[in-house]
Design a protein around this motif. Sequence first.
Motif, PDB file in Angstrom:
ATOM      1  N   SER A  88      42.863 -57.790  54.382  1.00 16.69           N
ATOM      2  CA  SER A  88      43.886 -58.717  53.884  1.00 16.69           C
ATOM      3  C   SER A  88      43.500 -60.152  54.189  1.00 16.69           C
ATOM      4  N   ALA A  89      42.862 -60.380  55.348  1.00  9.74           N
ATOM      5  CA  ALA A  89      42.397 -61.724  55.689  1.00  9.74           C
ATOM      6  C   ALA A  89      41.302 -62.189  54.727  1.00  9.74           C
ATOM      7  N   VAL A  90      40.396 -61.282  54.379  1.00 12.49           N
ATOM      8  CA  VAL A  90      39.330 -61.620  53.441  1.00 12.49           C
ATOM      9  C   VAL A  90      39.920 -61.937  52.064  1.00 12.49           C
ATOM     10  N   ARG A  91      40.908 -61.146  51.647  1.00 13.07           N
ATOM     11  CA  ARG A  91      41.500 -61.348  50.324  1.00 13.07           C
ATOM     12  C   ARG A  91      42.329 -62.626  50.250  1.00 13.07           C
ATOM     13  N   ALA A  92      43.066 -62.927  51.328  1.00  9.20           N
ATOM     14  CA  ALA A  92      43.951 -64.093  51.308  1.00  9.20           C
ATOM     15  C   ALA A  92      43.234 -65.389  51.677  1.00  9.20           C
ATOM     16  N   GLY A  93      42.180 -65.275  52.469  1.00  8.73           N
ATOM     17  CA  GLY A  93      41.492 -66.477  52.940  1.00  8.73           C
ATOM     18  C   GLY A  93      42.086 -67.036  54.211  1.00  8.73           C
ATOM     19  N   TYR A  94      43.058 -66.341  54.795  1.00  6.69           N
ATOM     20  CA  TYR A  94      43.651 -66.772  56.062  1.00  6.69           C
ATOM     21  C   TYR A  94      44.210 -65.547  56.781  1.00  6.69           C
ATOM     22  N   TYR A 123      52.589 -67.818  58.788  1.00  8.32           N
ATOM     23  CA  TYR A 123      52.243 -66.502  58.248  1.00  8.32           C
ATOM     24  C   TYR A 123      53.502 -65.744  57.857  1.00  8.32           C
ATOM     25  N   GLY A 124      54.519 -65.806  58.711  1.00  7.33           N
ATOM     26  CA  GLY A 124      55.775 -65.126  58.422  1.00  7.33           C
ATOM     27  C   GLY A 124      56.478 -65.698  57.210  1.00  7.33           C
ATOM     28  N   SER A 125      56.391 -67.016  57.014  1.00  8.18           N
ATOM     29  CA  SER A 125      57.034 -67.627  55.852  1.00  8.18           C
ATOM     30  C   SER A 125      56.387 -67.158  54.558  1.00  8.18           C
ATOM     31  N   GLN A 126      55.081 -66.937  54.584  1.00 10.77           N
ATOM     32  CA  GLN A 126      54.401 -66.379  53.413  1.00 10.77           C
ATOM     33  C   GLN A 126      54.888 -64.962  53.137  1.00 10.77           C
ATOM     34  N   LEU A 127      55.084 -64.190  54.207  1.00  9.00           N
ATOM     35  CA  LEU A 127      55.435 -62.783  54.045  1.00  9.00           C
ATOM     36  C   LEU A 127      56.881 -62.581  53.623  1.00  9.00           C
ATOM     37  N   ARG A 157      46.797 -66.407  47.602  1.00 17.75           N
ATOM     38  CA  ARG A 157      45.581 -67.197  47.705  1.00 17.75           C
ATOM     39  C   ARG A 157      45.490 -68.068  46.459  1.00 17.75           C
ATOM     40  N   PRO A 158      45.328 -69.373  46.620  1.00 18.97           N
ATOM     41  CA  PRO A 158      45.302 -70.271  45.461  1.00 18.97           C
ATOM     42  C   PRO A 158      44.311 -69.798  44.401  1.00 18.97           C
ATOM     43  N   GLY A 159      44.812 -69.731  43.154  1.00 19.25           N
ATOM     44  CA  GLY A 159      43.964 -69.335  42.042  1.00 19.25           C
ATOM     45  C   GLY A 159      43.865 -67.845  41.826  1.00 19.25           C
TER      46      GLY A 159
END
Length: 203
Positions: A51-57, A122-126, A133-135
């Motif tokens: 998930s980190a690789v896919r999101a970039g963070y 991170y929680g606000s994203q979830l 991930r942008p784009g």
Amino acid sequence: ESKFLAERHLSGLDLDWLIFRLGNVFGPSDTGLLPPSFLTGHSLFLDILTSAVRAGYAMSSPGYFFDVTPVDYICAGIRELLHETPRQRFHLVQPHPWSMQDILKTFREFGWAIQGVGPELYGSQLRRGCLFRPGHRPFRSMTTFVFDRWINVQKIDFNFSGRVTCARTTAKLKEHGVEYPENFAACLATLMRPLLSCYSQVE
């Protein structure tokens, strides 16, 4: 919680016992071979990394650690400690678990520019139920589900560490010539590289 209740019940019985509290069991230290759960998609540890690789963070905080314990270290530890005085507890875990900062450093060495963000961001994203991930299209995973519950529902504070103290067990094992293999992290990281590369292309 059930494990602690079972230990409490056992300690009240007139029996000789030893309790071994195991870390997250991984493959042998000489090869770093991954457990079958990695390959079947049921490993939260792997899902956090993909998930980190896919999101970039990824979420990074002082209290967020990964315990990775090779199976041969656990087996050797149990073998030696079985002869100890009864009614003791031993923690067979990684003495110096990886922090997310350690893992992100490895990612960067592999060429992935993954950022570390705090639990609040991170929680606000979830709260939207997925990671962005942008784009790219947003995605859901085991990680988005679990961390949304941990951060936004159960309100777990990842700024504080809940690490297990294993100094007594580690010292006792050292007397028997059993030590945690420090090269295991390098073996495991090398094997994870091609596996994580499959997730480099985000939809």
